[in-house]
Every structure is written in structure tokens, then in C-alpha cells.
Design an enzyme around this catalytic site. Structure first.
Site, PDB file in Angstrom:
ATOM      1  N   GLU A 213      16.548 -41.732 -12.607  1.00  0.00           N
ATOM      2  CA  GLU A 213      15.215 -42.342 -12.698  1.00  0.00           C
ATOM      3  C   GLU A 213      14.210 -41.693 -11.750  1.00  0.00           C
ATOM      4  OE1 GLU A 213      16.019 -46.530 -12.103  1.00  0.00           O
ATOM      5  OE2 GLU A 213      16.396 -46.831 -14.234  1.00  0.00           O
TER       6      GLU A 213
ATOM      7  N   GLU B 116      20.608 -47.090 -20.175  1.00  0.00           N
ATOM      8  CA  GLU B 116      20.645 -48.433 -19.589  1.00  0.00           C
ATOM      9  C   GLU B 116      19.932 -49.439 -20.488  1.00  0.00           C
ATOM     10  OE1 GLU B 116      19.502 -48.892 -15.526  1.00  0.00           O
ATOM     11  OE2 GLU B 116      20.655 -47.158 -14.823  1.00  0.00           O
TER      12      GLU B 116
END
Length: 615
Positions: A185, A254
């Protein structure tokens, strides 16, 4: 031919056949726009995140098996750097950190594995998984074009890769690992590091690919990922996500079936209908790999919870609960969903969809392969109103916010809003536990409970004294959550508050995360920040006496930051202490001589481990 010669020939043929069979299992994982290609076959994959340190090894086989029974093809996990490299070159892979054992359990279950090496992981894990000791290597700045950081990051990444290669665990060697991840991320924070952030991201990708592991590397939420890696999506919904290159598959690393919990907040919950809707929409729109984060959340043992203020439980409202039990109806509803999606697999992976608009928020995507096999997904994006639509001259009822799956383009085998799985509630029943009696046969002595009363403030020899406040984290270096700040103030007997019975007011400002304030060894009050704002202020009237008064502050951390630009520089502990109400006004004690003591919690941990071992 002699018997021994025959044996040698037969044995040689046997070895050749074994080698040939091994080669047939060992093949590089590739990909195209449709999906990953494993052993020459396109694969549509359901993945379940289970973090090995967040459960005990005895639970691992059961967790993996329950995930498999729930329809998972893949297990996903991060690699937790700070749990493995306790100090430079001091590696640990025992107990809950036995990564190789975990991967082999997955392999024995016949499942694939996604290894998110990172080695930064975020994950609501202390310091985002980067060892605290690295912050104190001179000149180090995390997650940017910084030579010390890149040196240690590459060193650990290479160590993990070589460990997996040594055990032949990559799919290219016949093992279960089909994907590896570098960084995590970073796209959210790259701009905060300027040009150095961009250079670092490109370096990380290049460094990873150079490891030559025979399976693709991914970078999640990396909005400028180079062509050598696959960019992926993390979110509650990823149906609209498209990879940067049309030649890459659509991967969802995710999908959050719940959320983590912070102290003082409500228990997060995501309905199974909504989780199923998001998954069905993802595959409706061309998705190929979907991973539940988390499928089993587990527990933040010891002091691994980051945050700050993240709880010990990491249950995540996941399909498998913190105790390893299937959570109904979520687990069962998703199992039914996975079965329905798998019925569509061949058509999904071997054709391009035809999109049909059926209303303002209603649509169908139809997949027909060369053999004539047809699969359709019909969705209703209206979250309030049911709809009835016509599809191929047949009327279909669509509940609000739902997807209907038709593996033959005719019959609905599953609708995401219609939960047919059993519903059960796990009830925690209290039990009156009694300590075991002494056993003369085993030699085990009966348990004896002792109570220890700890004196507030400094006892024994102080660690150091300074006419200023020190940062809590820089002082303890995360060896404990606690640090005592102690000083004293002399109160003249002529102070008005002693005569009129009023109380002076203690003011404290702190960067976080919490503290207890003692005056003359009596607790005067407590204060803390919260999960969204760590700094806090403390204000309370206190009792002082004529003469010397001891002020003792027990500062506490509740997990270190897990992410953010330059997050490793965030501090904790008091920054200002004042007492208001003296004849001369407010007394600023910030520059007083403060005595510091780090409690011996590490000794307590060692004693516990000696008795019970590593959890």
C-alpha cells in the site's frame, strides 16, 4: 546382465521418472489478462488470509482445513519481519513464527499460498512489522530512497526468498507459493516522500524481480507500479478496479469482511450479504484472484498489536472467528457463493463478457466460451429496492443490493442477498476454574497465587535524570509499554490553597498514548488519547501538602504506529507539566529535574516464557 547391473538400470530409470515427475510439478507461474496460469492452466482463485503469528501452531492445520472446506484454493499471509529478525542477523523461526512449517501445512492440504513478504506489512501490527532496532541504525529513514533502509530491507527479503527456495516452496520448484508481494500500500504515501518515494518504489520492484523466484510479484495499491509486477486492489469493493496494464489479471489482495477493533470503539461488523455481493461483483467484472483479509484474524499475542489502541483481539468479524470456529452464517454463505462461482470458472476464464444494461442500477455480464458454455451474473446495485427484470425472455427477481449467479445462463443457483446457510451463535459459558491439587505421583506442586504491590514512581536505582522530557518510545525502544517520569516540588506553608482548602490543578500535555498521575504515591487520575488521535491533555485538581511533594507519571504506549508517512518518527510521552493555583501563579515543571525508570517488564516476560514457553 548381472543382478547388480539390472538393479542399477532399474534404479536409474526410477530416478529419471521421479525427476521427470518433479519437473512436471515445477513450472513457472505466468499470467495473461484473464488470470494466473499455473501448470499451463488458467486459474480462478479464492484466497483466505491467515497470519501464522496470530494463531498458535496447533491451530494451523484446522484453520487451513476449515478454509479449504469453505471453498478456498489459496492461503495468504504476510511475513512479519520484526518477529523474525530480533536484532541484526539474529533470526527466529520457532513457535508461532515457524513460517516454513506453516507453508508446508498449506501445501499438505493441497492449497496454494500467496506470500506477502513486504517486508513492511502495516497489518495493524507493531511498527508495521519493521523491527524497531532499524529505526536506531544511524541515518535510517523508513520506506524511501534511503541506503541503510534499502540495505536491510533487501537483506531480509533475500533471506526469506532463499529460505523458501531452500525448502522448494515456490510453485516453480513444485511448491505451493504462486505469488509474492513486495512493499504494501505504498501508493498512499509515496507522494509524501517526494521524488525519493518514486525512486524507492521502482527500486523495490526491481529488487524483488531480481530474486528470480519463478512466480509473479505483486504490489498492492501501487498506482504507478512498473510493468514487471502486477498492481492489485485493497478495498471493501474492487469490481471497478483495473490493473495498469490490460495484459495483467485483475487481483484483489484485500477484501475486508469486517474490520479490526480499537479500544473504546464498537465491534465492527460487515453483513455476509454485503461481503458476498462484493465478491460476486468482482468476478462478474472479470476478477481472477480474490483474497479475504482476514479469513481468520486471530489474536495479537504479546505486544504485537500496533495502532496505537488496537485491541489484542484481531477477530475482524472474519469467516473463521478468533477461536478457530466457523462463523455462521458468514462462513456458510460464502462457501455457497464460492461453489456457485466455481461452476462458472471455465466460461469466465475463456471468454470476454457481453454487458447488458437491464435498468438504471441493474445489469448482466454474460460469458460464453468457444464450447458454447454460458455463465451469467445479474446484479441489482439499488441498495433499497428489489427489482424484477427480463433476461433472455425470462423474468428474474433481484433483491436489493444483490447479484444472482447463473452458471448456465438460465437457472439461478445463488443470490448474494439470500442467506440459506445455518445461523449459529457461539455462547461463551463461564467456568469456575480451580487450581490443581498437588500430585505425589507426578511431583507437580499445587499452584499458589501471590500478589505483588508495586510502589508508584522510582524504586531502586534510577536509570537516568534529565532536566527535560525524553520521548517515551526513544527511551524504551519498545522493550516495554511503560516509563516512569518522576520529580518533586516543594510547597511553602504560606500557599493560600493550603489555608483555604482549595486544590491546585495539574495540567499535563502528552503525545500519547496514556498515563496515570500519582501525587505522593496516591493515584490522582488517568488520561489517554484514542485510536484516531494519540495526543491528549490531562487536567485535574490534586492534593499537595506543605513541604516536599512527589509527582510521578506512569506513561504508557498502546502499540506503535503501523503506517503513514515518516510514521517511525511519531513520539509518545509527556511534553508539558504545569501546576496552576500557587500564590505566584502557574508553576511550569517541564524543565525540572525528572528521574526516569524503565519498569522491568522484560524480566516478567522472560519469567512467563520460562514457565509456559512461547505461545
Amino acid at each position: 546382465m548381472k543382478l547388480s547391473s539390472c538393479f542399477i538400470v532399474i534404479y536409474s530409470i526410477f530416478l529419471f521418472l521421479c525427476f521427470t515427475f518433479t519437473l512436471s510439478l515445477a513450472e513457472n507461474v505466468t499470467y495473461d489478462s484473464h488470470s494466473l496460469i499455473i501448470k499451463g492452466q488458467h486459474k480462478l482463485l479464492i484466497s483466505a488470509a491467515i497470519h501464522y503469528p496470530r494463531s498458535v501452531p496447533a491451530m494451523w492445520p484446522g484453520l487451513v482445513q476449515t478454509a479449504k472446506e469453505g471453498g478456498a484454493d489459496v492461503i495468504e499471509t504476510y511475513v512479519f519481519w520484526n518477529g523474525h529478525e530480533l536484532s541484526p542477523n539474529n533470526y527466529y523461526f520457532g513457535g508461532r513464527y515457524d513460517l516454513v512449517k506453516f507453508v508446508k501445512i498449506v501445501q499438505e492440504a493441497g492449497l496454494y499460498l500467496i506470500l506477502r513478504i513486504g517486508p513492511f506489512v502495516a497489518a495493524e501490527w507493531n511498527f508495521g512489522g519493521i523491527p524497531v532496532w532499524l529505526h536506531y541504525v544511524p541515518g535510517t529513514v523508513f520506506r524511501t530512497d534511503n541506503e541503510p533502509f534499502k540495505y536491510y530491507m533487501q537483506k531480509f527479503t533475500t533471506f526469506i526468498v532463499n529460505l523458501m527456495k531452500q525448502e522448494k516452496l515456490f510453485a516453480s520448484q513444485g511448491g505451493p507459493i504462486i505469488l509474492a508481494q513486495i512493499e504494501n500500500e505504498y501508493g498512499y504515501y509515496e507522494s509524501g516522500y517526494g521524488d525519493a518515494g518514486k525512486r524507492y518504489a521502482m527500486w523495490a520492484a526491481s529488487m524483488a524481480v531480481s530474486q528470480n523466484i519463478g512466480v509473479p510479484w505483486i504490489m498492492c495499491q501501487q498506482f504507478d507500479a512498473p510493468d514487471t509486477v502486477i498492481d492489485t486492489c485493497n478495498s471493501f469493493y474492487c469490481d471497478q478496479f483495473k490493473p495498469l496494464s490490460p495484459k495483467k489479471p485483475k487481483i484483489w489482495t484485500e477484501n475486508w469482511p469486517g474490520w479490526f477493533k480499537t479500544f473504546g470503539e464498537r465491534d465492527p461488523h460487515r453483513p455476509p450479504e454485503d461481503v458476498a455481493f462484493s465478491v460476486a461483483r468482482f468476478f462478474q467484472k472479470g476478477g481472477s484472484v480474490q483474497n479475504y483479509y482476514m479469513y481468520h484474524g486471530g489474536t495479537n499475542f504479546g505486544r504485537t498489536a500496533g495502532g496505537p489502541f488496537i485491541t489484542t483481539s484481531y477477530d475482524y468479524d472474519a469467516p473463521i472467528d478468533e477461536y478457530g470456529l466457523p462463523r455462521f452464517p458468514k462462513w456458510g454463505h460464502l462457501k455457497d457463493l464460492h461453489r456457485a462461482i466455481k461452476l462458472c470458472e471455465h466460461a469466465l476464464l475463456n471468454s470476454e463478457p457481453i454487458h447488458i444494461s437491464l435498468g438504471p442500477s441493474q445489469e448482466a455480464d454474460v460469458y460464453t466460451d468457444s464450447s458454447g458454455a454460458c455463465a451469467a451474473f445479474i446484479s441489482n446495485g439499488d441498495d433499497k429496492n428489489d427489482k424484477t427484470i427480463e433476461f433472455r425472455n425470462v423474468s428474474y427477481h433481484l433483491p436489493a443490493w444483490s447479484v444472482s449467479i447463473l452458471p448456465d445462463c438460465k437457472n439461478v443457483v445463488f443470490n448474494t442477498a439470500e442467506v440459506r446457510a445455518q445461523t449459529t451463535i457461539v455462547e461463551m459459558v463461564p467456568e469456575d476454574l480451580q487450581p490443581p491439587a498437588a500430585s505425589p505421583t507426578t511431583g507437580v506442586e499445587a499452584l499458589k497465587w501471590e500478589v505483588f504491590v508495586e510502589k508508584p514512581g522510582i524504586w531502586g536505582e534510577a536509570d537516568f535524570i534529565k532536566n527535560d522530557f525524553v520521548d517515551h518510545i526513544n527511551t524504551t525502544k519498545d522493550t516495554t509499554d511503560y516509563l516512569w517520569y518522576t520529580t518533586s516540588i516543594f510547597v511553602n506553608e504560606n500557599e493560600e490553597f493550603l489555608k483555604n482548602g482549595s486544590n491546585p490543578v495539574l495540567h499535563i500535555e502528552s503525545l500519547g498514548h496514556a498515563l496515570h498521575a500519582f501525587v505522593n504515591q496516591e493515584l490522582e487520575g488517568s488520561a489517554s488519547g484514542n485510536g484516531t488521535h494519540s495526543p491528549f491533555k490531562f487536567k485535574k485538581p490534586i492534593s499537595l501538602k506543605a513541604g516536599k511533594n512527589e509527582i510521578a507519571l506512569l506513561s504508557m504506549t498502546l502499540g506503535l504506529a503501523t503506517a503513514g508517512t515518516f510514521y517511525e518518527w511519531r513520539g509518545a510521552g509527556p511534553t508539558s507539566v504545569k501546576i496552576e493555583g500557587f500564590n505566584n501563579g502557574t508553576i511550569n515543571m517541564s524543565s525540572y529535574a525528572w528521574t526516569y525508570k524503565v519498569p522491568c517488564s522484560t524480566l516478567l516476560v522472560q519469567a512467563i516464557r520460562k514457565c509456559f514457553g512461547d505461545l
